[in-house]
Write a protein that holds these residues in place. Structure first.
Motif, mmCIF file in Angstrom:
data_model
loop_
_atom_site.group_PDB
_atom_site.id
_atom_site.type_symbol
_atom_site.label_atom_id
_atom_site.label_comp_id
_atom_site.label_asym_id
_atom_site.label_seq_id
_atom_site.Cartn_x
_atom_site.Cartn_y
_atom_site.Cartn_z
ATOM 1 N N ASP A 105 0.246 -11.221 2.370
ATOM 2 C CA ASP A 105 0.449 -10.997 3.806
ATOM 3 C C ASP A 105 1.635 -10.076 4.070
ATOM 4 O O ASP A 105 1.633 -9.313 5.040
ATOM 5 C CB ASP A 105 0.667 -12.338 4.516
ATOM 6 N N SER A 106 2.672 -10.137 3.208
ATOM 7 C CA SER A 106 3.832 -9.285 3.433
ATOM 8 C C SER A 106 3.490 -7.815 3.201
ATOM 9 O O SER A 106 4.003 -6.935 3.901
ATOM 10 C CB SER A 106 4.978 -9.713 2.513
ATOM 11 N N VAL A 107 2.626 -7.514 2.222
ATOM 12 C CA VAL A 107 2.202 -6.127 2.005
ATOM 13 C C VAL A 107 1.380 -5.640 3.198
ATOM 14 O O VAL A 107 1.542 -4.510 3.662
ATOM 15 C CB VAL A 107 1.409 -5.996 0.700
ATOM 16 N N ARG A 108 0.504 -6.494 3.690
ATOM 17 C CA ARG A 108 -0.304 -6.105 4.864
ATOM 18 C C ARG A 108 0.582 -5.855 6.080
ATOM 19 O O ARG A 108 0.344 -4.940 6.860
ATOM 20 C CB ARG A 108 -1.321 -7.198 5.184
ATOM 21 N N ALA A 109 1.641 -6.684 6.240
ATOM 22 C CA ALA A 109 2.544 -6.486 7.373
ATOM 23 C C ALA A 109 3.390 -5.228 7.205
ATOM 24 O O ALA A 109 3.809 -4.620 8.192
ATOM 25 C CB ALA A 109 3.454 -7.704 7.529
ATOM 26 N N PHE A 110 3.614 -4.813 5.959
ATOM 27 C CA PHE A 110 4.487 -3.659 5.702
ATOM 28 C C PHE A 110 3.768 -2.332 5.976
ATOM 29 O O PHE A 110 4.250 -1.499 6.746
ATOM 30 C CB PHE A 110 4.984 -3.712 4.261
ATOM 31 N N ASN A 111 2.613 -2.100 5.321
ATOM 32 C CA ASN A 111 1.925 -0.823 5.532
ATOM 33 C C ASN A 111 0.402 -0.948 5.625
ATOM 34 O O ASN A 111 -0.293 0.068 5.630
ATOM 35 C CB ASN A 111 2.289 0.180 4.423
ATOM 36 N N SER A 112 -0.097 -2.177 5.676
ATOM 37 C CA SER A 112 -1.509 -2.458 5.950
ATOM 38 C C SER A 112 -2.463 -1.616 5.099
ATOM 39 O O SER A 112 -3.237 -0.798 5.624
ATOM 40 C CB SER A 112 -1.805 -2.229 7.435
ATOM 41 N N PRO A 113 -2.474 -1.794 3.767
ATOM 42 C CA PRO A 113 -3.460 -1.075 2.935
ATOM 43 C C PRO A 113 -4.881 -1.527 3.275
ATOM 44 O O PRO A 113 -5.124 -2.724 3.487
ATOM 45 C CB PRO A 113 -3.082 -1.483 1.511
ATOM 46 N N PRO A 114 -5.843 -0.609 3.354
ATOM 47 C CA PRO A 114 -7.228 -1.007 3.683
ATOM 48 C C PRO A 114 -7.818 -2.004 2.685
ATOM 49 O O PRO A 114 -8.633 -2.844 3.070
ATOM 50 C CB PRO A 114 -7.988 0.327 3.650
ATOM 51 N N VAL A 115 -7.390 -1.942 1.425
ATOM 52 C CA VAL A 115 -7.965 -2.845 0.417
ATOM 53 C C VAL A 115 -7.548 -4.287 0.646
ATOM 54 O O VAL A 115 -8.148 -5.201 0.073
ATOM 55 C CB VAL A 115 -7.557 -2.397 -0.999
ATOM 56 N N LEU A 116 -6.510 -4.518 1.460
ATOM 57 C CA LEU A 116 -6.078 -5.888 1.756
ATOM 58 C C LEU A 116 -6.623 -6.400 3.079
ATOM 59 O O LEU A 116 -6.336 -7.533 3.470
ATOM 60 C CB LEU A 116 -4.542 -5.962 1.781
ATOM 61 N N ASN A 117 -7.378 -5.552 3.765
ATOM 62 C CA ASN A 117 -7.994 -5.966 5.024
ATOM 63 C C ASN A 117 -9.297 -6.687 4.718
ATOM 64 O O ASN A 117 -10.239 -6.085 4.186
ATOM 65 C CB ASN A 117 -8.252 -4.742 5.897
ATOM 66 N N PRO A 118 -9.398 -7.973 5.017
ATOM 67 C CA PRO A 118 -10.623 -8.718 4.651
ATOM 68 C C PRO A 118 -11.881 -8.172 5.329
ATOM 69 O O PRO A 118 -12.992 -8.418 4.842
ATOM 70 C CB PRO A 118 -10.314 -10.154 5.101
ATOM 71 N N LYS A 119 -11.758 -7.433 6.433
ATOM 72 C CA LYS A 119 -12.924 -6.899 7.137
ATOM 73 C C LYS A 119 -13.383 -5.557 6.575
ATOM 74 O O LYS A 119 -14.447 -5.061 6.934
ATOM 75 C CB LYS A 119 -12.602 -6.740 8.631
ATOM 76 N N HIS A 120 -12.563 -4.940 5.707
ATOM 77 C CA HIS A 120 -12.929 -3.646 5.145
ATOM 78 C C HIS A 120 -13.913 -3.841 3.988
ATOM 79 O O HIS A 120 -13.776 -4.783 3.198
ATOM 80 C CB HIS A 120 -11.675 -2.912 4.661
ATOM 81 N N PRO A 121 -14.901 -2.946 3.846
ATOM 82 C CA PRO A 121 -15.887 -3.106 2.747
ATOM 83 C C PRO A 121 -15.256 -3.099 1.360
ATOM 84 O O PRO A 121 -15.765 -3.748 0.442
ATOM 85 C CB PRO A 121 -16.817 -1.893 2.936
ATOM 86 N N LEU A 122 -14.154 -2.381 1.185
ATOM 87 C CA LEU A 122 -13.523 -2.325 -0.135
ATOM 88 C C LEU A 122 -12.916 -3.665 -0.555
ATOM 89 O O LEU A 122 -12.666 -3.888 -1.735
ATOM 90 C CB LEU A 122 -12.432 -1.255 -0.142
ATOM 91 N N ALA A 123 -12.662 -4.523 0.421
ATOM 92 C CA ALA A 123 -12.037 -5.812 0.093
ATOM 93 C C ALA A 123 -12.935 -6.681 -0.762
ATOM 94 O O ALA A 123 -12.463 -7.611 -1.420
ATOM 95 C CB ALA A 123 -11.647 -6.543 1.370
ATOM 96 N N SER A 124 -14.225 -6.414 -0.760
ATOM 97 C CA SER A 124 -15.170 -7.215 -1.544
ATOM 98 C C SER A 124 -15.523 -6.562 -2.870
ATOM 99 O O SER A 124 -16.355 -7.094 -3.617
ATOM 100 C CB SER A 124 -16.441 -7.460 -0.729
ATOM 101 N N ASP A 125 -14.922 -5.415 -3.172
ATOM 102 C CA ASP A 125 -15.204 -4.743 -4.438
ATOM 103 C C ASP A 125 -14.560 -5.533 -5.582
ATOM 104 O O ASP A 125 -13.338 -5.704 -5.606
ATOM 105 C CB ASP A 125 -14.645 -3.313 -4.395
ATOM 106 N N PRO A 126 -15.315 -6.026 -6.547
ATOM 107 C CA PRO A 126 -14.740 -6.876 -7.611
ATOM 108 C C PRO A 126 -13.735 -6.141 -8.487
ATOM 109 O O PRO A 126 -12.760 -6.739 -8.954
ATOM 110 C CB PRO A 126 -15.968 -7.305 -8.420
ATOM 111 N N LYS A 127 -13.937 -4.853 -8.726
ATOM 112 C CA LYS A 127 -13.015 -4.104 -9.562
ATOM 113 C C LYS A 127 -11.655 -3.968 -8.877
ATOM 114 O O LYS A 127 -10.591 -4.126 -9.507
ATOM 115 C CB LYS A 127 -13.596 -2.726 -9.861
ATOM 116 N N ILE A 128 -11.669 -3.681 -7.569
ATOM 117 C CA ILE A 128 -10.414 -3.579 -6.813
ATOM 118 C C ILE A 128 -9.712 -4.922 -6.762
ATOM 119 O O ILE A 128 -8.485 -5.018 -6.941
ATOM 120 C CB ILE A 128 -10.699 -3.041 -5.399
ATOM 121 N N GLN A 129 -10.467 -5.968 -6.537
ATOM 122 C CA GLN A 129 -9.872 -7.311 -6.478
ATOM 123 C C GLN A 129 -9.240 -7.714 -7.805
ATOM 124 O O GLN A 129 -8.219 -8.375 -7.849
ATOM 125 C CB GLN A 129 -10.931 -8.336 -6.063
#
Length: 571
Positions: free
Chosen positions: A432-456
């Motif tokens: 949550d602190s990284v998301r609050a700092f610069n909000s990377p799209p990969v940490l947004n649960p609503k973004h399609p990349l958040a479900s990519d197993p390799k990224i996770q």
């Protein structure tokens, strides 16, 4: 020839050591039921001769003591002349050194008979021994029953002052346990005094437990150790203390209703009531730190802290109603205290005279302590790392001198080393602190990349690495120490960001490679989200700079910089 090795006392001690070593090497010693140190005068002929530097005259002197009723037996020889002759060979500042006489022994010898270091020099030959609980009762100088309201008020206020002096870093033996009532509270017949002393003894154990668990104290902050034999379990359990205090309160309230001037009685009631609410809040803090701070438990703590604050003004107004300390006396109260009872049991480096706080400033300290504890409770509302870090830094600036409030704050935040507030995993807190700092799209649960197993997989590896090094939680823990120790620890702590910085750069590199792969596949939306991905390295670098800035600015607060260094620092 070494003058110390020739000293008769030194030679006699070496003979005893040689005899003991020979006994240990004797066959069949395993069958012996107990170890008995051979006596110098009764040891066999070979034991004396084994110590090669013992001359015949010394051996005869040692054996000449035939008083078998005396133990241990020594052959005392006057070495004053030889001693001063040996000292004449030393220049100013030099110390003698030998196999059994090093720096520790030399410094101990210097301290002997020094009034500032040798506690025995504070006594006169005609001084009576300090009273213990038993001797004071037998002599009739310690009242166990029928104490007047003035005596109770004076004793309670003196104990408040002793608690404050203990929290300021003094030994409990030299402040709290100079009160004889705390030695055997079960023997006290007065109900109010007995319940108050039981509360003090249990409060000591609880506060020590809180400070030990939080582990943000240094030796100059708090003395953890004392005569623990006085804290042995009694018939009063921690959970029974509030009930005892409440019963004593109720009895005094009923008495006050029959009095024409109940002010002094109610002054005792206010102190008992304050102790009950303050004790309950500290006891609940200890319970919460062992589990998790729930809403109901925190509300109960707030309730007791607010009740304690409401009683402080009434206690302040009635301080003069109690018996007061005798002028120029070391005792904080005329009755119930024996200031020098533990002098003989203290190590030689302890301060000989401890100045216990006066009563008005002690009550003010307790009022400020309750305010600090209330403020520390606000940390449970924080849900991201930056808010928590800023809260700890601000709390340290305002209340960094109080070890108890710092320990409570630390215990509430990380009651379990792997869980924040006992319920939130550290990984989620950092996420949550990284998301609050610069909000990377990969940490947004609503973004399609958040479900990519390799990224996770890459993200999980990075955050597990951060947790394993314990760097971010250690940063918050450092903010719980006193201001001077913070600077000392931050100087070494900054280096711990190096390896995390490397891992963050590696994670950003993986994201860039995956962005190129997505672009090659024709998925421009995903490629754009992953491109120019330096969010994690920037996040780590920001926290490193925060630690550097704290270290740099603390030098101004601690007045460590010279004027000519200001230009370098501001540049």
């Amino acid at each position: 020839m070494n003058p110390i090795a020739n000293a008769p006392v030194f030679q006699a001690a070496t003979a005893a050591a040689a005899a003991a070593a020979a006994w240990l090497n004797t066959p069949g010693k395993e069958d012996s039921e107990e170890f008995v140190v051979p006596n110098i005068t009764e040891s066999s002929q070979w034991a004396m001769e084994e110590a090669g530097f013992l001359d015949g005259e010394i051996q005869r002197t040692v054996r000449s003591n035939e008083d078998y009723g005396e133990y241990p037996r020594y052959g005392w020889v006057d070495i004053t002349k030889e001693f001063f002759e040996a000292c004449a060979e030393l220049n100013l500042g030099e110390l003698a050194q030998d196999m059994l006489f090093g720096l520790f022994e030399a410094m101990s010898a210097i301290e002997m008979m020094d009034p500032k270091m040798d506690v025995g020099m504070g006594y006169n030959k005609n001084d009576a021994l300090p009273h213990t609980f038993e001797s004071a009762v037998e002599a009739g100088v310690l009242k166990l029953d029928n104490l007047s309201n003035e005596e109770l008020i004076g004793t309670f206020d003196a104990l408040f002052a002793c608690i404050v002096s203990w929290l300021e870093g003094n030994s409990m033996d030299q402040v709290l346990f100079t009160c004889l009532y705390l030695h055997q509270p079960s023997s006290i017949k007065d109900k109010s005094l007995r319940s108050f002393c039981h509360a003090i003894r249990n409060l000591i154990v609880i506060i020590k437990n809180i400070i030990i668990i939080s582990s943000v104290n240094e030796e100059e902050d708090f003395q953890l150790y004392g005569n623990s034999s006085f804290l042995a379990a009694e018939d009063c359990q921690p959970t029974a203390v509030p009930t005892q205090l409440k019963e004593a309160e109720d009895d005094l309230v009923r008495i006050s209703k029959t009095e024409k001037q109940p002010e002094s009685t109610m002054a005792v009631v206010h102190r008992l009531r304050f102790m009950r609410h303050f004790y309950q809040s500290i006891f609940q803090f200890d319970c919460v730190m062992a589990s998790a701070p729930t809403e109901s438990s925190m509300n109960e703590i707030y309730k007791n802290l607010n009740a304690s604050l409401e009683l402080i003004p009434q206690i302040k107004r009635s301080i003069e109603k109690g018996i007061q300390p005798i002028p120029n006396s070391d005792s904080p109260n005329p009755i119930g205290f024996s200031p020098r009872i533990h002098d003989r049991s203290q190590p030689p480096t302890f301060p000989r005279n401890v100045k216990i706080r006066d009563r008005p400033t002690s009550i003010q300290f307790l009022e400020d302590l309750v305010h600090r504890l209330k403020y520390a409770c606000k940390v449970v509302r924080l849900r991201d790392y930056y808010s928590a870090l800023n809260f700890f830094i601000e709390f340290s600036k305002k209340s960094g001198q109080c070890v108890l409030s710092r320990s409570v704050l630390q215990g509430l935040f990380i009651s379990n080393r792997r869980l924040i507030f006992g319920t939130i995993p550290i990984k989620d807190f950092l996420w949550d602190s990284v998301r609050a700092f610069n909000s990377p799209p990969v940490l947004n649960p609503k973004h399609p990349l958040a479900s990519d197993p390799k990224i996770q997989m890459h993200l999980d590896t990075f955050f597990r690495y951060c947790i394993s090094l314990n760097t971010f939680t250690q940063f918050i823990r450092i903010c719980g120490f006193n201001r001077a120790r913070q600077r000392d620890k931050l100087a070494r702590f900054v280096d711990s960001f190096d390896s995390i910085q490397v891992e963050a750069a590696r994670l950003d590199s993986h994201m860039t490679i995956m962005a190129n792969e997505k672009a090659a596949e024709g998925n421009e939306a995903h490629a754009t989200a992953l491109k120019h991905s330096s969010q994690f390295a920037t996040w780590v670098l920001y926290n490193c700079f925060r630690a550097m800035l704290l270290y740099l600015m603390s030098g101004f607060e601690l007045e460590l910089y010279s004027v000519h260094e200001f230009m370098y620092i501001y540049w």
